[in-house]
Design an enzyme around this catalytic site. Structure first.
Site: not given
Ligand code: CAP
Ligand code: MG
Length: 429
Positions: A177, A179-180, A307, A151, A266
Site C-alpha cells: 500500500k 503511505d498516508e 511503535k 518507503k 488509514h
Molecule cells: C507503518 C506506517 C503506518 C502507521 C500507522 C507508518 O510504517 O505506514 O502509517 O503504522 O499507524 O508510516 O508508520 P512502519 P496506526 O511499519 O515503518 O512503522 O496503524 O497505528 O494508525
Molecule cells: Mg504510514
C-alpha cells in the site's frame, strides 16, 4: 420559561435510543450539572432557558442522563433517534461529539462509546466486502495477510515505487500500500504510479501464482477521490486506501457509496482524538462509525507490539469490547470489528507501525489470524533489501502459524536470520 430536567437516574433507555458514554471532568460544578449541560448542548438545549422551547419538543426530544459513576467520572446519555438524520454520520458527530468539547463547564471530556439502535445503524451501508469478501479475493482463509507500505513515505518516483512494490510481492507479501501522505506529488503523479505499479502487480501475480493486492492512497478532495478510484478500477485495481479522519466522514461516505472497491481505512490523525485518555474520542467510537459507514479494513494498532503509543488500551478497547449494548447478541464476545451486527459485514483489522518479522509470533498470539500485518521499516530496512525483507516476513509468519520458534526456523532461512539479527524477537504474553 420551561426549565428542563435532563438527569434522571431512574430512566431506562429504550432499544430505539442512541446511547453515548462520556468521561467527564467537570469544571468546579457537580458532575450532575455538567452532565445536564452536555445533554442539553448536544441536543435541544443551550446555556439558558429559552422562550421558544415548547413542552411538546421537550417531551419528545429531550435526552436523558440515565447513569452517572462519580468514581469513574462517567456519564451515560440516551438520545431520542429523531435527534439524528438517518445515514448522516457528520450530523451525528456534530450533535454528540460537537460543541460539547469546547464547553467551559468541563475541563476534560471524552466520548468513550456510542451504541447505535438497530434502525439507525441500518441506515448505513456497512462494508461492501468485509472479511469474507477480502478472503475471497486473496483465496486463502487460514493465515493473516502480510503486507508492506512503500518507503520512503514520499520521495520515490512512480517507477521506483512500482519496483519496490514488485520486490515486496515476489518476496512473498500479499499486500502493498501507499503511505498516508503519498497522494499525487510533483515527483510521483497518481496516475503514473497506478499504471506502473499495477503493471508490476500483474507481473508478480504471474510469477508467483498468488493474488497480489495494491492499495493506492486516493485521499484528496471528494470528487477527486472518486476520479482516482475510477482510474484505479480502469487499470484493474480492486482496492483503494483512504485517510478516513483527515478526509472526514462525509468524504468517506461518498467513497463508500460511489465506488465498488475494497476500502482500506488509514486512521492518520486519530492520535489527536484518541491519545489523551481524559479528553477526545475513543478509537472504539471511531471504529464503530467507520464500520457502519463501510470500510473493509481498518487500522487498530498493534496490541503494543509495535511503535505507536497508547496501544494496549486502544487495542483492548476494540479487541475486548464486550459490553453488548450495540444491538449485538448479549452473548457475542467477539471484538467490535467482527461482532454480529445483523447484516453489517465484519471489518478486517490492520496492525501496522514499527513491526518487523520478530514481532509476528506475539502479534499473532494477541490479535489472531484475521488481520492484515503491515511492515514498512520492518521490510525495507532488511539488511539485504526489500525482497529479502518480504521473504523474512513470510517465513516468520509461516513459522508462527506452525508454532515454530523464530530462531529455530531462522537456522535454515537466511532472510529471517538476518532480520532477527537486526531487530530481535519481541517477547511478551
Ligand atoms: C507503518 C506506517 C503506518 C502507521 C500507522 C507508518 O510504517 O505506514 O502509517 O503504522 O499507524 O508510516 O508508520 P512502519 P496506526 O511499519 O515503518 O512503522 O496503524 O497505528 O494508525
Ligand atoms: Mg504510514
Amino acid at each position: 420559561m420551561l426549565k428542563l430536567k435532563y438527569v434522571d437516574l431512574k430512566y431506562k433507555p429504550s432499544k430505539d435510543e442512541l446511547l453515548a458514554e462520556y468521561y467527564v471532568e467537570p469544571n468546579r460544578i457537580p458532575i450532575e450539572k455538567a452532565a445536564a449541560h452536555l445533554a442539553a448542548e448536544s441536543s435541544i438545549g443551550t446555556w439558558t432557558t429559552i422562550s421558544t422551547m415548547n413542552p411538546r419538543v421537550a417531551k419528545k426530544l429531550k435526552p436523558h442522563v440515565y447513569e452517572i459513576d462519580k468514581r469513574k467520572k462517567t456519564v451515560k446519555i440516551a438520545y431520542h433517534p429523531e435527534l439524528f438524520e438517518p445515514g448522516n454520520m457528520p450530523q451525528i458527530w456534530s450533535a454528540i461529539a460537537g460543541n460539547i468539547f469546547g464547553m467551559k463547564v468541563v475541563n476534560n471530556l471524552r466520548l468513550e462509546d456510542i451504541s447505535f439502535p438497530k434502525k439507525m445503524a441500518r441506515a448505513f451501508k456497512g462494508p461492501r466486502y468485509g472479511i469474507e469478501g477480502i478472503r475471497n479475493i486473496v483465496k486463502f482463509k487460514n493465515r493473516p495477510l502480510v503486507g508492506t507500505i512503500v518507503k520512503p513515505k514520499v520521495g520515490l518516483n512512480p517507477r521506483q515505487h512500482a519496483e519496490v512494490a514488485y520486490n515486496a510481492w515476489v518476496g512473498g507479501l500479499d499486500v502493498v500500500k501507499d503511505d498516508e501522505n503519498l497522494t499525487s506529488m510533483s515527483f510521483n503523479k497518481f496516475k503514473d504510479r497506478i499504471i506502473y505499479t499495477l503493471k508490476l502487480r500483474d507481473k508478480a501475480e504471474n510469477e508467483t501464482g498468488e493474488k497480489k493486492i495494491y492499495m493506492p492512497n486516493i485521499t484528496a478532495e471528494t470528487d477527486e477521490m472518486l476520479r482516482r478510484a475510477n482510474f484505479v478500477k480502469l487499470y484493474g485495481g480492486e482496492s483503494i486506501m483512504v485517510d478516513i479522519l483527515t478526509c472526514g466522514w462525509s468524504g468517506l461516505q461518498t467513497v463508500r457509496n460511489d465506488t465498488n472497491q475494497v476500502i482500506h481505512a488509514h486512521r492518520a490523525m486519530h492520535g489527536a482524538l484518541t491519545k489523551n485518555h481524559k479528553h477526545g474520542i475513543s478509537m472504539l467510537t471511531i471504529a464503530k462509525c467507520a464500520r457502519l459507514i463501510g470500510v473493509d479494513q481498518l487500522h487498530i494498532g498493534t496490541a503494543s507490539v509495535g511503535k505507536m503509543e497508547g496501544e494496549p488500551l486502544e487495542v483492548e478497547e476494540i479487541e475486548d469490547e464486550v459490553e453488548a449494548r450495540f444491538f449485538i447478541k448479549e452473548k457475542d464476545k467477539s471484538h467490535i470489528l467482527e461482532q454480529d451486527w445483523h447484516g453489517i459485514k465484519p471489518v478486517l483489522a490492520v496492525a501496522s507501525g514499527g513491526l518487523h518479522p520478530g514481532s509476528i509470533p506475539l502479534l499473532l498470539k494477541r490479535m489472531g489470524k484475521n488481520i492484515v500485518m503491515q511492515f514498512g521499516g520492518g521490510c525495507h530496512g532488511h539488511p539485504m533489501g526489500t525482497k529479502a525483507g518480504a521473504m523474512a516476513i513470510r517465513q516468520a509468519m509461516l513459522a508462527a502459524m506452525h508454532g515454530t520458534p523464530l530462531k529455530r526456523y531462522a537456522e535454515a532461512h537466511e532472510e529471517l536470520r538476518e532480520a532477527v539479527k537486526k531487530w530481535g524477537v519481541v517477547k511478551g504474553r
